[in-house]
Scaffold this active site. Sequence first.
Site, PDB file in Angstrom:
ATOM      1  N   SER A 138       0.838  -1.194   0.000  1.00  0.00           N
ATOM      2  CA  SER A 138       0.000   0.000   0.000  1.00  0.00           C
ATOM      3  C   SER A 138       0.875   1.246   0.000  1.00  0.00           C
ATOM      4  O   SER A 138       2.039   1.206   0.396  1.00  0.00           O
ATOM      5  CB  SER A 138      -0.942   0.013   1.209  1.00  0.00           C
ATOM      6  OG  SER A 138      -0.213   0.122   2.412  1.00  0.00           O
ATOM      7  N   CYS A 139       0.284   2.344  -0.452  1.00  0.00           N
ATOM      8  CA  CYS A 139       0.931   3.650  -0.440  1.00  0.00           C
ATOM      9  C   CYS A 139      -0.166   4.698  -0.347  1.00  0.00           C
ATOM     10  O   CYS A 139      -1.291   4.382   0.027  1.00  0.00           O
ATOM     11  CB  CYS A 139       1.819   3.840  -1.672  1.00  0.00           C
ATOM     12  SG  CYS A 139       0.933   3.871  -3.232  1.00  0.00           S
ATOM     13  N   LEU A 140       0.133   5.920  -0.706  1.00  0.00           N
ATOM     14  CA  LEU A 140      -0.862   6.977  -0.575  1.00  0.00           C
ATOM     15  C   LEU A 140      -1.844   6.991  -1.746  1.00  0.00           C
ATOM     16  O   LEU A 140      -3.044   7.075  -1.553  1.00  0.00           O
ATOM     17  CB  LEU A 140      -0.158   8.332  -0.441  1.00  0.00           C
ATOM     18  CG  LEU A 140      -1.027   9.489   0.011  1.00  0.00           C
ATOM     19  CD1 LEU A 140      -1.646   9.224   1.371  1.00  0.00           C
ATOM     20  CD2 LEU A 140      -0.200  10.767   0.062  1.00  0.00           C
ATOM     21  N   GLY A 153      -1.375   4.829  -4.833  1.00  0.00           N
ATOM     22  CA  GLY A 153      -1.402   3.611  -5.640  1.00  0.00           C
ATOM     23  C   GLY A 153      -0.233   3.425  -6.579  1.00  0.00           C
ATOM     24  O   GLY A 153       0.048   2.310  -7.000  1.00  0.00           O
TER      25      GLY A 153
END
Length: 100
Positions: free
Chosen positions: A80-82, A84
């Site tokens: 996951s990240c902020l 995508g």
Amino acid sequence: SLCAGRAESISYQELKDLKKTKALHIDVRERWEIDRFGKIPESINIPLGELVEALQMDPVEFKEQYNQEMPSKSDPVVFSCLAGTRSRQALGFAVSLGFS
């Protein structure tokens, strides 16, 4: 945005279901982002720039560095990240290293 296995994205509910199967959730945001926006419960933070090296570590070293068992190449892993973009890059890196 979350990426897992061969799926480009998964929903929050799918993530919750995967976590019941002991999937490893790796947040690839930078540490300052974790400090600013918060940690996702039960995830470990490995910034994208460290991910390739981390996924090639000796399992003992990985455990010491991240306080988590190193995933095997067949274990379920979610990135996951902020927004995508980095989670999709992380998925590509993992697949290129032989993770399925």
